[in-house]
Design an enzyme around this catalytic site. Sequence first.
Site, PDB file in Angstrom:
ATOM      1  N   ASP A  96       0.837  -1.198   0.000  1.00 20.11           N
ATOM      2  CA  ASP A  96       0.000   0.000   0.000  1.00 20.11           C
ATOM      3  C   ASP A  96       0.871   1.247   0.000  1.00 20.11           C
ATOM      4  O   ASP A  96       2.088   1.177  -0.186  1.00 20.11           O
ATOM      5  CB  ASP A  96      -0.952  -0.017   1.199  1.00 20.11           C
ATOM      6  CG  ASP A  96      -0.207  -0.198   2.523  1.00 20.11           C
ATOM      7  OD1 ASP A  96       1.039  -0.142   2.521  1.00 20.11           O
ATOM      8  OD2 ASP A  96      -0.876  -0.388   3.560  1.00 20.11           O
ATOM      9  N   HIS A 128       0.889  -8.787  -4.350  1.00 19.85           N
ATOM     10  CA  HIS A 128      -0.137  -7.797  -3.998  1.00 19.85           C
ATOM     11  C   HIS A 128       0.577  -6.492  -3.663  1.00 19.85           C
ATOM     12  O   HIS A 128       0.924  -6.224  -2.511  1.00 19.85           O
ATOM     13  CB  HIS A 128      -0.950  -8.306  -2.805  1.00 19.85           C
ATOM     14  CG  HIS A 128      -2.025  -7.381  -2.343  1.00 19.85           C
ATOM     15  ND1 HIS A 128      -3.327  -7.454  -2.804  1.00 19.85           N
ATOM     16  CD2 HIS A 128      -2.008  -6.350  -1.454  1.00 19.85           C
ATOM     17  CE1 HIS A 128      -4.054  -6.525  -2.217  1.00 19.85           C
ATOM     18  NE2 HIS A 128      -3.274  -5.836  -1.385  1.00 19.85           N
ATOM     19  N   ASP A 182      -0.513 -17.635  -6.293  1.00 20.63           N
ATOM     20  CA  ASP A 182       0.057 -16.558  -7.110  1.00 20.63           C
ATOM     21  C   ASP A 182      -1.022 -15.673  -7.725  1.00 20.63           C
ATOM     22  O   ASP A 182      -1.065 -15.443  -8.937  1.00 20.63           O
ATOM     23  CB  ASP A 182       0.975 -17.111  -8.197  1.00 20.63           C
ATOM     24  CG  ASP A 182       1.904 -16.035  -8.780  1.00 20.63           C
ATOM     25  OD1 ASP A 182       2.049 -14.966  -8.146  1.00 20.63           O
ATOM     26  OD2 ASP A 182       2.481 -16.272  -9.859  1.00 20.63           O
ATOM     27  N   GLU A 226       1.251 -10.643  -0.446  1.00 19.15           N
ATOM     28  CA  GLU A 226       1.741  -9.288  -0.165  1.00 19.15           C
ATOM     29  C   GLU A 226       3.124  -9.315   0.483  1.00 19.15           C
ATOM     30  O   GLU A 226       3.335  -9.998   1.483  1.00 19.15           O
ATOM     31  CB  GLU A 226       0.773  -8.535   0.744  1.00 19.15           C
ATOM     32  CG  GLU A 226       1.147  -7.071   0.922  1.00 19.15           C
ATOM     33  CD  GLU A 226       0.054  -6.246   1.581  1.00 19.15           C
ATOM     34  OE1 GLU A 226       0.071  -5.013   1.436  1.00 19.15           O
ATOM     35  OE2 GLU A 226      -0.826  -6.841   2.244  1.00 19.15           O
TER      36      GLU A 226
END
Length: 478
Positions: free
Chosen positions: A76, A398, A449, A458
């Site tokens: 993020d 991610h 995956d 992530e």
Amino acid sequence: MGKLLVVMLIGMFLAFESLEALDYGDALNKSILFFEGQRSGKLPTNQRVKWRADSGLSDGASANVNLIGGYYDAGDNVKFVWPMSFTTTLLSWAALEYQNEITFVNQLGYLRSTIKWGTNFILRAHTSTNMLYTQVGDGNSDHSCWERPEDMDTPRTLYSISSSSPGSEAAGEAAAALAAASLVFKLVDSTYSSKLLNNAKSLFEFADKYRGSYQASCPFYCSHSGYQDELLWAAAWLYKATGEKSYLNYVISNKDWSKAINEFSWDNKFAGVQALLASEFYNGANDLEKFKTDVESFVCALMPGSSSQQIKPTPGGILFIRDSSNLQYVTTATTILFYYSKTLTKAGVGSIQCGSTQFTVSQIRNFAKSQVDYILGNNPLKMSYMVGFGTKYPTQPHHRGSSLPSIQSKPEKIDCNGGFSYYNFDTPNPNVHTGAIVGGPNSSDQYSDKRTDYSHAEPTTYINAAFIGSVAALISSS
């Protein structure tokens, strides 16, 4: 029979050994390179990860403070000071403990730069004696968008702790990070080292004087283990950095805070404290014996075949603590296993007793090695969980910046909702985030995956930071 069982169980973790030797130096290089893809702020001219660009250049402006820089902690675009500080402490620990090995593969300069990118931000976040900014960015709004950091337009909300709204966990970890880093820079930049140490002392005093849990005021990365572990962790690092008896007396006076546990993480530092102080016990500090006992309990909880084993491995051999981001716990566990096996070797101690089972230093080290090797490809899927290492590795981590076209290839803004068309594509990320270690496989050694599977796909800074010391420990024997 007991010894045979231990040998058989440890042998299981080597069963997936590949024919080709793993290149630990390459893994170390890529582990460090990962951090350049996590940078926030004005990127330097020697930036090697070219798909990233400047971002977060007005962070802190709403409070007239400079909070530019630091690291985005995972996939993020939010900056969390508590896990960022833990990341920085682990990086410094690796630089101190394995300096020769890291130098041997020409990575010490890069590692110091990686540490400094973190410490510079922590220094900026410590704006006054009893004030520490702990988060930049609104996690809820950020997580509801899929944007490149260069495009982000979600609120850069600021969170802080102070004497009236304390958070001893965050302040204590920041103190530990700066104290550890002061040792890294002591011989190469004494002025900077002194600045780090002075701020570390101030942050520790703040954390200890105004005791209160970050749990009461945190929006994300909340505390579950309390703040005693961070206070001991900070004091232990300050003792290492200064040699001042006041810090040694602090950990001795509060040794009953230490408890036998089976994980080491951004939230729970007891195993790290125990490992550090067990080393001091073997250096003659007899009052620290409890920490030696507790760290051996940690080791015994992990070792296969131990009569006090608490953490069970997957069928393929990786320790399995939690399903979400399990590799963070594996890499931190190996950090302790390698460090303590080295401590025992220095002390001339050949083994430890785990109930009815005895483990030699070599067995402890070999088990830790099996965990590193699993991550790098010696596992049932024959894939590396580090992006860009080997021939088969995760292609859809991610991670916003990695999964969206770089700003160089697509200068047009990709807004909050526009990014989800890329998020939902079942195709490899356009930008290979070299060195990123993902959350890892499930309890059956399977990995899908898919970037939509954030629990397993992530990457985070603290997974990599812990892995750096572990893989460096193997370079001399590779």
